[in-house]
Design an enzyme around this catalytic site. Sequence first.
Site, short mmCIF file in Angstrom:
data_model
loop_
_atom_site.label_atom_id
_atom_site.label_comp_id
_atom_site.label_asym_id
_atom_site.label_seq_id
_atom_site.Cartn_x
_atom_site.Cartn_y
_atom_site.Cartn_z
N TYR A 1 -9.35 -10.12 -7.94
CA TYR A 1 -7.91 -10.17 -8.94
C TYR A 1 -7.92 -10.92 -9.53
CZ TYR A 1 -6.91 -5.69 -6.48
OH TYR A 1 -6.91 -4.31 -5.41
N HIS B 1 -2.72 2.84 -6.75
CA HIS B 1 -3.11 1.03 -5.75
C HIS B 1 -2.33 0.26 -6.80
CE1 HIS B 1 -5.04 -1.31 -3.88
NE2 HIS B 1 -5.39 -2.36 -4.65
N HIS C 1 -3.54 -8.59 2.34
CA HIS C 1 -4.48 -9.04 2.79
C HIS C 1 -5.62 -10.30 3.70
CE1 HIS C 1 -5.32 -7.54 -1.23
NE2 HIS C 1 -6.27 -6.43 -0.59
N LYS D 1 -2.59 -0.82 7.51
CA LYS D 1 -4.18 -0.21 7.34
C LYS D 1 -5.19 -1.47 7.35
CE LYS D 1 -8.74 -0.71 3.93
NZ LYS D 1 -8.32 -0.06 2.56
N ARG E 1 0.11 -2.48 -6.73
CA ARG E 1 -0.34 -3.63 -5.63
C ARG E 1 -0.84 -4.01 -6.47
NH1 ARG E 1 -1.14 -5.12 -0.52
NH2 ARG E 1 -3.26 -5.11 0.32
N ARG F 1 0.75 -0.99 0.13
CA ARG F 1 0.11 0.16 -0.17
C ARG F 1 0.71 1.41 -0.60
NH1 ARG F 1 -1.96 -3.41 3.29
NH2 ARG F 1 -4.32 -4.01 3.17
#
Length: 285
Positions: A269, A234, A260, A147, A237, A120
């Site tokens: 994805y 982003h 994640h 995050k 990533r 990130r």
Amino acid sequence: MRVFQAWCERFGFRSLPASPEAVAGFLAHEADAGRSASTVGRRLAAIRYGHKLAKVPDSTDDEDVRATMKGIRRRIGTAPNQKAAATVDVLQMLLARTPDTLTGKRDRALLALGFAGAFRRSELVALDVEDLREDPEGLRVMVRRSKVDQEGRGFEKAIPTGRYIQPVRLVREWLDAAGTTSGPVFRPVSRSGNVRSPDPGTAKLPRLTDRSVANILQAYCTASGLDASTFGAHSLRAGYITTAAERGADLARIMDQSGHRDPRTVVGYIRRANAFKDHSGSGFL
């Protein structure tokens, strides 16, 4: 919650405890101001939590508030405005456009490491030299806050030496050229080609901002003849995850690198990356 309180003061409502009419009116105002459905939803959650902290009656579950939020989602839609993924092919185009200057070395290192670690942007610009640990097979990078790690327990990402992008070599070249042995990994470079000095007021070494990552990426997209508006911070990533999915990498291993916690995000994805692979209509369309 502060945004909600300011709105209440402006229009004569009480913010704590707030009436259902005040909450619904605020949500509608935010939607009319162009906020996304996800942003409005986050603000509703903040109002709910603010009431919980203050130990006052909470009206966010009122039927009028739920109906307002449902209408906002229906009117605005909840599909995310996704930026294009900077896959490995795109990344190689960008790296080829970086000049052989101090700024170019920094940008090469930032793009390559950002991609290789599926970072990130906040994680990337927060890295210090002390977070990098040499390994016979590459670099071990400690992400001290993320995050998904608000408590700051930290987690490690492995960056292989690589044969094509060679992110470890590019990071070392940048640090050596900048003479950086401690502090922020990615620092601003002046127009005269020098690494920015410490802030006179705080003596802190300056570091790149979150926004800088997007600006750098988009500048090289434009130089490569790509539509820069479709790419964002982003994209690095997303590009790593998409490329790994296209090459058949295991879901759990992709999540190890991306950090994640919810596999559903990564599965999205993977589905997009493999949309045409073994397509159900490939045999007859």
